[in-house]
Structure formats: C-alpha cells, structure tokens
Design an enzyme around this catalytic site. Structure first.
Site, PDB file in Angstrom:
ATOM      1  N   LYS A  29     -13.361   0.195  -3.781  1.00 59.87           N
ATOM      2  CA  LYS A  29     -14.496   0.530  -2.921  1.00 59.87           C
ATOM      3  C   LYS A  29     -15.629   1.132  -3.759  1.00 59.87           C
ATOM      4  CE  LYS A  29     -12.089   1.365   1.416  1.00 59.87           C
ATOM      5  NZ  LYS A  29     -11.645   2.386   2.363  1.00 59.87           N
TER       6      LYS A  29
ATOM      7  N   GLU B 253       0.825  -1.219   0.000  1.00 65.33           N
ATOM      8  CA  GLU B 253       0.000   0.000   0.000  1.00 65.33           C
ATOM      9  C   GLU B 253       0.852   1.258   0.000  1.00 65.33           C
ATOM     10  OE1 GLU B 253      -3.026   0.310   3.039  1.00 65.33           O
ATOM     11  OE2 GLU B 253      -4.417  -0.905   1.890  1.00 65.33           O
TER      12      GLU B 253
ATOM     13  N   HIS C   6       8.645 -26.807  -1.302  1.00 65.68           N
ATOM     14  CA  HIS C   6       8.029 -27.950  -1.973  1.00 65.68           C
ATOM     15  C   HIS C   6       6.853 -27.520  -2.835  1.00 65.68           C
ATOM     16  CE1 HIS C   6      10.444 -30.862   0.370  1.00 65.68           C
ATOM     17  NE2 HIS C   6      10.526 -29.809   1.176  1.00 65.68           N
TER      18      HIS C   6
HETATM   19  O1  PA5 Z   1      -3.504   1.038   6.038  1.00 67.48           O
HETATM   20  C1  PA5 Z   1      -4.586   1.527   5.768  1.00 67.48           C
HETATM   21  O2  PA5 Z   1      -4.784   2.748   5.839  1.00 67.48           O
HETATM   22  C2  PA5 Z   1      -5.760   0.656   5.359  1.00 67.48           C
HETATM   23  O3  PA5 Z   1      -5.387  -0.671   5.203  1.00 67.48           O
HETATM   24  C3  PA5 Z   1      -6.860   0.724   6.412  1.00 67.48           C
HETATM   25  O4  PA5 Z   1      -6.337   0.320   7.652  1.00 67.48           O
HETATM   26  C4  PA5 Z   1      -8.050  -0.163   6.040  1.00 67.48           C
HETATM   27  O5  PA5 Z   1      -8.551   0.186   4.780  1.00 67.48           O
HETATM   28  C5  PA5 Z   1      -9.164  -0.053   7.076  1.00 67.48           C
HETATM   29  O6  PA5 Z   1      -9.566   1.285   7.220  1.00 67.48           O
HETATM   30  P1  PA5 Z   1     -10.367   1.777   8.473  1.00 67.48           P
HETATM   31  O7  PA5 Z   1      -9.513   1.594   9.687  1.00 67.48           O
HETATM   32  O8  PA5 Z   1     -10.697   3.217   8.201  1.00 67.48           O
HETATM   33  O9  PA5 Z   1     -11.611   0.919   8.570  1.00 67.48           O
END
Ligand code: PA5
Length: 420
Positions: free
Chosen positions: A406, A271, A292
């Site tokens: 999303k 990310e 394996h």
């Molecule tokens: O690292 C990040 O920002 C994302 O992976 C969020 O943690 C994830 O999308 C969940 O978001 P939220 O905590 O707003 O529900």
C-alpha cells in the site's frame, strides 16, 4: 454428518503442541487476541442488526435487479465464495450480486458500470477501515453513475455502507448522506468476517439462507473447541507436514463452484500465516481440470507439496453416461455409470497416484453443499487457521505485510503524505 476430516497416511501429529495452541486460541490472550471475536460470532452475532439486514434485503430484492458489492480481500472473498458455492451455476430471476472494487482493472470496472447503466441497482460498500483505495475508487465511480440515474432520495434508498462503527472516511460519508449502515465489529478482522454484516447483507439479498449458514458455524463452534476435533487435527497435520519440508498446501476441489472457497482459503491462511519468513504457501487447484495442466508438477515436481481435498459426497445433480449402439468412442464400459461416480473414481485414483508420488493427501468431506455445511466448513478453516498459526509461532490476526504494497503504491500515485 456435515463435515468429516481424514488425515493422510503415516503422519505423526504433535498433539501436545496442537493442544497448547488450541488453549492459546480459546484463552483469547494470545497474539492478536483483540481480533478473536469471530470465535463466538455464531452465537454472539448482532441479532437486531441481522433482523434489519433481512428486512432491507427484501426491499432491495423488490426494487433492484443488481446489488453491486464493493470491497476487497476479506470484505469480498467470503461472500463471493459462498455465493458461488450455493447459487445455481446459471441463476435466473433473483437479484444478482456483482463485485466491484476487488480489482483496479479499468476494463472490468468500465464493463460493470456500462452493464449497470440500464439496470435498477443498489450498492453495498464494504470496508472495515473505510480507507482502502480499490473500493474507494470504485465507489466514487458508482456514485457518479447513481447521481446520473437517481434522485437524492433514491440514492439514499439504494446505498448501504458496511464499515467501522465510528472510524474512517466511509463512515463519515455515510453519516453525512444519511445512508443505512452496518457494522464490522472491532474484534473481527476482514478474513474472519463472513458471519457479520460483511457477508450477511449481500448474501441475504442473493437469497441465501443466512440462518442456516450460522447454524453450520454454530455446530463448528461446539465441535472444534474439543481437543480431538477435526479442526485441531487439521492444524496439527499442517504443522507436522511443514516440519517435514512440505511447504505448499494445495486446496483441491472436484466441483467448479467451490473454486472461490479455495480463493478464500488462500487469503485466510496466506494472510494469517505468512509472517517472519515462515508459513505454508496456500495454493489451489480444481480437478480433474487442472490435472491436465498442473498434474505433472504435482506428481513429479519438487516434493514440497501436500494436498487437502475438499470432496462432496452427494452432488446436487447427477447424470448417467447414455447408451449408444455403436462404441465408436470406446466408452461402452462406462454406459449407465453416473458422472459423479466417474468423478469419485477419478478422485480415488488421483489420491493413490499422488500418494505414490510422495504427496500426502488429506480429505475434507462434506455430505452435500448447502448453507449449513458451508457455514461449518468456513468456520472449520478459521478455527484451524488460528490453531495452525499459533503452532507456527505467528500472530494469526494481523497482516503487516499488506501495508508494504500500500505504502509503495501510494508513493507511485503521489498520495499526499507518501512523497519520496
Ligand atoms: O483480511 C483482511 O483484513 C484484509 O484482507 C482486508 O479485508 C482487506 O485489506 C480490505 O480491508 P478493508 O475492509 O479495510 O477495506
């Protein structure tokens, strides 16, 4: 000793570029600088909140068999990774932490809800935005179960909300119902949040020594701001290998309880770096198991890989190959040898073979798996990730690409405002 990093053979690091990226990170003025609060978190965490968390976690241990932890991505992976690393494989007796809202699987969700029906449980809903679909749906289902099982007063005693200090649907609901709340600080994004209430509360309920975790990260905070630190070298190595065409990094562990650290690592780097058509693809394997299945590809497939092995020097337990009168299994040569030694020999053999096959191998060594070392390890990765992403020329702290799925999912589901 804690953590040590060893570079692969023959890699030429661009120290000037790495030092410049470190300076940008430390200046807290680079891209995404508003989300660099995690840098000081080991010494700057909210101590009053942690005191409250520790007291409440004791209450939960007393009245609940299970804590259901609802969250996804950065609101779940760090906790799961730390619990898997530090709890015994077959944990007995303690309050168990279960996860929900990290998947939309109806089968998994139904089974967790059925399991909870005759258990005494509490819930911790974790969502920084307070609007993420997966945890919101899971919490609605858990809420229904809680209303069937518990009085309003009991529900209040058993519900803990971790979210933004003022924004989001979850915060509104918590305020309305008078639930206990913990804060995800504005300046810390989900994948950098293990040293906030996001991690602290469920970890404390599970009996993890949260202070030791903080101590480990604090050690990292002192070490990794230096120009010649392991974190800087690791970031510089990733950059150098990427420039040589190594587009995939394999996180390798030899301990099954570290697999989830690999999952957390993949989110952190995936990310943070996968932007603008750039980024090393983070993947993970567990050896020797996956030798394996994936061993052939690693040894002999397209030469775009490098490996970073997470090795643990002292296992928590060891066991020796027993002696037998007969040698029907041809293992006499290993009699009396400890399983950890065999694992270690396997790792050095694999390293040599993979290097000969053109796969650079770096090693991160922990002297043992404990809360302090795991705290330092996760902090090491976060630091390196910030530097590495700046070297790549991307913002380490946003995730615009996640919004695309999303939006498209909301269109499929007919969410108001997303039609067409
Ligand atoms: O690292 C990040 O920002 C994302 O992976 C969020 O943690 C994830 O999308 C969940 O978001 P939220 O905590 O707003 O529900």
């Amino acid at each position: 000793m804690g953590l040590q990093f060893q570079l692969p053979k023959n890699v030429q690091l661009d120290s000037t570029k790495a030092h410049a990226a470190l300076d940008v990170l430390l200046s807290q003025e680079g891209a995404g600088s508003e989300f660099t609060g995690w840098l000081e978190q080991p010494t700057n965490y909210d101590q009053d909140e942690l005191t409250r968390i520790l007291a409440l976690s004791k209450q939960v241990q007393n009245h609940s068999d299970v804590l259901v932890c609802i969250g996804i991505g950065g609101s779940y992976l760090g906790t799961k990774a730390i619990l898997d690393a530090l709890l015994p494989t077959f944990a007995k007796g303690d309050t168990k932490v279960l996860f929900l809202g990290q998947t939309l699987s109806s089968s998994y969700t139904k089974q967790v809800l059925d399991y909870l029906r005759d258990k005494d449980f509490s819930v911790n809903v974790i969502s920084k935005s307070g609007t993420t679909t997966e945890p919101a749906v899971a919490y609605r289902l858990v809420r229904k179960l809680m209303r069937e099982k518990y009085s309003k007063e009991e529900i209040k005693k058993r519900t803990f909300i971790t979210t933004d200090k003022e924004k989001g649907a979850l915060k509104g609901l918590a305020t309305e119902e008078g639930f206990e709340t913990f804060v995800v600080p504005d300046e810390i994004g989900g994948r950098y949040s293990f040293l906030t209430a996001v991690g602290f509360f469920p970890l404390a309920v599970a009996g993890i020594d949260v202070h030791a975790l903080i101590e480990g990260a604090k050690k990292g905070q002192e070490l990794y701001q230096k120009k010649d630190s392991d974190a800087v070298q690791y970031a510089a190595m990733r950059n150098a290998l990427y420039e040589e065409g190594k587009k995939i990094e394999l996180f390798v562990c030899y301990e099954p309880n570290l697999i989830m650290i690999g999952e957390w690592f993949k989110q952190l780097f995936g990310e943070s770096e996968g932007k603008g058509g750039k980024g090393i693809f983070p993947a993970s394997v567990q050896f020797t198991t996956d030798l394996h299945s994936m061993g052939q590809m690693i040894q002999d497939g397209e030469r775009t890989l490098f490996e970073t092995v997470l090795w643990v020097n002292e296992p928590e337990f060891d066991i020796r190959v027993p002696k037998e009168e007969e040698n029907t299994d041809d293992l006499a040569y290993l009699e009396g040898t400890s399983l950890h030694t065999i694992n270690e020999k396997a790792s050095t053999g694999v390293k040599r073979a993979h290097e000969e096959g053109g796969v650079p191998n770096a090693i991160i060594t922990l002297d043992r798996i404990d809360a302090e070392n795991i705290g330092q390890l996760l902090y090491f990765y976060m630091y390196s990730c910030g530097i590495s992403a700046y070297m790549l020329g991307v913002n380490p702290f946003d995730q615009p690409g996640v919004e695309a799925y999303k939006k498209s999912m909301f269109q499929e589901l007919g969410k108001p405002g997303y039609e067409g």
